[in-house]
Design an enzyme around this catalytic site. Structure first.
Site, mmCIF file in Angstrom:
data_model
loop_
_atom_site.group_PDB
_atom_site.id
_atom_site.type_symbol
_atom_site.label_atom_id
_atom_site.label_comp_id
_atom_site.label_asym_id
_atom_site.label_seq_id
_atom_site.Cartn_x
_atom_site.Cartn_y
_atom_site.Cartn_z
ATOM 1 C CG HIS A 488 -2.412 0.619 0.922
ATOM 2 N ND1 HIS A 488 -2.308 1.846 0.138
ATOM 3 C CD2 HIS A 488 -3.436 0.474 1.156
ATOM 4 C CE1 HIS A 488 -3.679 2.090 0.010
ATOM 5 N NE2 HIS A 488 -4.323 1.514 0.698
ATOM 6 C CG ASP A 492 -4.183 4.126 -5.454
ATOM 7 O OD1 ASP A 492 -3.962 5.182 -5.950
ATOM 8 O OD2 ASP A 492 -4.616 3.263 -6.448
#
Lengths: 518, 295
Positions: A488, A492
């Site tokens: 992450h 995204d």
């Protein structure tokens, strides 16, 4: 074994002299700790004198047959022998542990084996070579028998006391340690102190009268039975483990185990398993410390790394009806007997197509420099479960390969992996990993990243489930669930979702590939 | 008979080989062969190797399992699914410099650490039957102790000699490293003595992760010393031979005479590592990363 030659002559003479002087005594000797050996040069060299368990147990001399003597030698508990310590077997299979090879040395590296499973082994035949600190040492066999199981492989670190291998020995040898009178010095000179036997055990063995190994004495102590009250069924009235157990059962101290020869026949195929019979019978629950070797060590290391990465997982279902048809048609048209078509190559190719559109998923994150390297080549790693363990070879530059070429390369890598013949090239340089856990089972997995990659895809099993179509009819569809794990810090949810849509499109509508054909 | 000869009567025989500047690979090959095929006691003194060479102990290298005669491979896929290269060279050597300067790296058949040897190194090796020294048990510690007693005779009066863990040292400074191999009936104990050394050769070595206590927290050049600061070279060799004579009846032999007795087909475990092996070892860290994976 090795020490035998050194000890044999001198010790025997010294002992004989000493014993003759004690011949008048009929009771067992008092536990005087030191035997003078008449040659001071011994003491200078023998900085770790030998304490012999078996000498304490029984010791018959040429001159004095069946005279049972407890002769504890010397003070220090540590001693060494390149002989294997022997568990008295009831059914002939013994575990041969690594005997202590020097004071303070807790572990050795196994260098090589001289025997393999199934080999016949003679007494004193070299079994393997180990390395401890500065010395390589040959470990020889205490007994004659057949190798039944090799437990460690070269390169492994073996702790002193751990079993190196298992051997089937002849019954007569097992319970008879002082078989021939002239060979008595074997048992005396070559014996081993298990590092777990502290000096307190010397006290136990010095009670006199009953012949038993410290392991058996310990067992008796555990059950709270007086070993002197147990009738021994072994050689020379020796008390065996079975005798202790029988006695304990009789006294109602434990439930009768279904098999008395439990200890020697262990179904011990790896660190993870406990003896089944023990668990079933319930008369001995023990904690087992599992040494961390190989696989576990690597996993611990890599998973600790992976734990630092903030993962997120994206799950999607892909309709593979078209893929199933495609594979069938490939296989039909296939003239090459070497080539076998599966789903995977097509999925790899479509993955590469999707990566071309979303290259960020094919990158590496460098934490120190805080930079993302978008990799030019699609080197797609395929996780493979082989008999030797888990390997992840990768196919290089998939964007340049055709589906047929991918099929062949995949087969090549699979063969090499099974044969344990992958080369460093094959397993380095991967940029994204595909994990076909579905080949084994499961709906989907939630994979952990293969650092420094930033995405990993786990594919579940193809399952036939009912699906609704637009006209509200139900029809069966082959559905595959995928789970994309991503870093992450780099990716995204939206990027991964779009990437997955793209990939899904290619799989569900293969003809779209033609649009992008160059 | 002279007095010294009468003293020798009754002592076991030991053949003495004196060399000067013989390459270490040749010496190691001969030693291993004598260890495994001869039944006599030997002492080999090699006064200086030739070109700088790195000699590593046998552990940490990956071999195939039970074959007699080692077949080292650069890489195998282990039971854990990881590729194991010979990572030991990467851990103990500064491989870039070693490869750059084309320094030969030898893996020897005994255990122990890594040394860099050159013409300033003196080698002394004892190969004995297990009952050659009365009362000596063929295990690492006793053999090491026995050797230190022998060398204590050699260095008496020349320096504060002691055996520090497994090293020979004057005070706090190591000048000799040891290694052994113990087989069923024989043992070998060999030492490389730092008569003199060059700092830049020492620079090829990394410090090992496990170090004897007296050396902890010290840089390489801080814990070694040169023997030449303590005694002349010839004196050392002569005194060593004299010390050996207190335990054995020493008979010098010429190399040529011995060579003809040796079996040339002997499978040596001592091996010169190839450039490819070293290069592969230099890449090993990539493999570990590539393969750590979980489903």
């Amino acid at each position: 074994m090795i020490s035998r030659g050194i000890w044999q002559q001198k010790c025997r003479n010294a002992i004989r002299r000493w014993l003759r002087s004690c011949a008048a005594q009929t009771s067992p000797l008092s536990p005087s700790p030191v035997v003078s050996l008449g040659n001071s040069s011994y003491i200078g060299f023998c900085s770790q004198p030998i304490v012999s368990r078996y000498a304490m147990a029984s010791f018959s001399m040429v001159n004095d047959k069946l005279m049972d003597l407890n002769i504890p030698y010397s003070i220090k508990r540590s001693c060494f022998s390149s002989h294997a310590l022997l568990d008295l077997p009831a059914s002939g299979i013994v575990s041969i542990p690594l005997a202590q090879t020097g004071e303070g040395i807790a572990e050795c590296e196994l260098l090589k084996w001289f025997v393999k499973e199934g080999d016949q082994v003679e007494e004193f035949q070299p079994l393997c070579e180990v390395q401890s600190d500065k010395a390589t040492i040959e470990i020889t066999s205490r007994y004659k028998g057949t190798v039944s199981q090799i437990i460690y492989v070269p390169g492994d670190i073996v702790k002193v006391g751990e079993s190196l291998l298992k051997m089937v020995v002849e019954e007569s040898q097992g319970s008879n340690l002082t078989s021939n009178a002239p060979d008595d010095m074997k048992s005396m000179g070559a014996e081993v102190c298990d590092s777990s036997i502290q000096s307190s055990d010397l006290r136990h063995s010095n009670t006199g009268g009953v012949l038993a190994t410290p392991a058996v004495r310990n067992l008796a102590k555990q059950y709270g039975v007086d070993i002197n009250h147990i009738l021994g069924t072994g050689q020379d009235g020796r008390v065996l483990k079975e005798d202790v157990l029988t006695h304990a059962v009789q006294k109602g101290l434990c439930k009768e185990p279904s098999s008395l020869s439990v200890n020697s026949v262990e179904h011990f195929q790896g660190e993870e398993k406990y003896s089944h019979t023990l668990a079933a019978d319930g008369w001995q629950y023990e904690d087992k410390t599992v040494p961390i070797r190989g696989f576990q060590r690597a996993m611990i290391k890599s998973m600790t790394l992976a734990a630092k990465i903030p993962h997120f997982h994206y799950v999607e279902e892909i309709n593979c009806d078209a893929l199933v048809k495609l594979k069938a048609s490939f296989q039909e048209e296939n003239r090459d007997p070497e080539v076998k078509h599966t789903f995977l190559p097509f999925m790899i190719k479509t993955l590469s197509m999707a990566l071309s559109k979303y290259p960020l998923l094919n990158s590496c994150f460098n934490e120190e420099l805080q930079e993302i390297t978008v990799k030019g080549s699609h080197n797609i790693g395929i996780a493979m479960a082989t008999p030797h363990g888990l390997v992840v070879p990768n196919i290089k530059r998939v964007q340049l390969l055709s589906i047929l070429e991918i099929t062949k390369e995949l087969a090549r890598l699979q063969q090499l992996a099974l044969a344990n013949n992958l080369c460093p090239e094959d397993i380095s340089g991967g940029t994204i990993t595909l994990s076909n856990i579905g080949a084994i089972g499961g709906k989907f997995g939630s994979p952990l990243l293969n650092s420094p990659e930033v995405s990993i895809i786990a594919i579940g099993r193809l399952q036939k489930v009912p699906q609704f179509v637009d006209d509200e009819n139900v029809y069966p569809a082959s559905i595959m669930t995928v789970n994309i794990g991503a870093d992450h810090r780099v990716l995204d949810g939206a990027t991964v979702a779009r990437f997955c849509n793209e990939w899904k499109l290619y799989i569900e509508k293969p003809e779209q590939l033609m649009l992008h054909m160059k | 008979m002279t007095i010294s000869q009468t003293r020798n009567v009754g002592l076991p025989l030991m053949k003495l080989v004196r060399w000067k500047g013989v390459p270490i690979l040749q010496q190691l090959h001969l030693e291993e062969q004598l260890l495994r095929t001869s039944s006599e006691n030997w002492c080999i003194i090699n006064d200086g190797a030739n070109d700088p060479t790195i000699v590593m102990g046998i552990s940490g290298f990956i071999f195939t399992s039970y074959e007699v005669g080692l077949v080292p491979r650069n890489y195998i896929v282990g039971l854990d699914g990881l590729i194991h290269t010979n990572r030991k060279p990467a851990q103990l050597l500064k491989l870039d410099s070693v490869l750059n300067d084309r320094i030969p790296v030898i893996r020897r058949y005994t255990g122990g650490g890594t040394v860099v040897v050159d013409c300033g190194t003196v080698f002394v090796t004892f190969i004995c039957n297990k009952d050659a020294v009365p009362g000596l048990q063929p295990y690492p510690q006793p053999i090491m102790s026995w050797s230190s007693l022998l060398y204590a005779l050699v260095f008496r009066g020349f320096g504060d000699f002691s055996l520090r863990e497994n090293d020979y040292a004057f005070g706090n400074h190591k000048f000799g490293g040891n290694a052994q191999s113990i087989t069923k009936n024989r043992w070998i104990h060999h030492t490389s003595f730092l008569w003199d050394y060059e700092a830049r050769n020492m620079a090829y070595l990394k410090l090992p992760a496990r170090a004897p206590e007296y050396r902890v927290a010290r840089d390489h050049l801080e814990f070694i010393c040169r023997m030449k600061d303590y005694m002349p070279r010839s004196v050392f060799v002569d005194r060593t031979i004299k010390a050996v004579e207190t335990h054995f009846s020493v008979r010098p032999v010429e190399l040529e005479a011995m060579e003809t007795n040796l079996n040339s087909k002997f499978p040596h475990s001592t091996k010169l590592l190839t450039e490819q092996e070293l290069e592969a070892a230099a890449f090993e860290s990539h493999f570990e990363k590539a393969l750590s994976h979980s489903l």
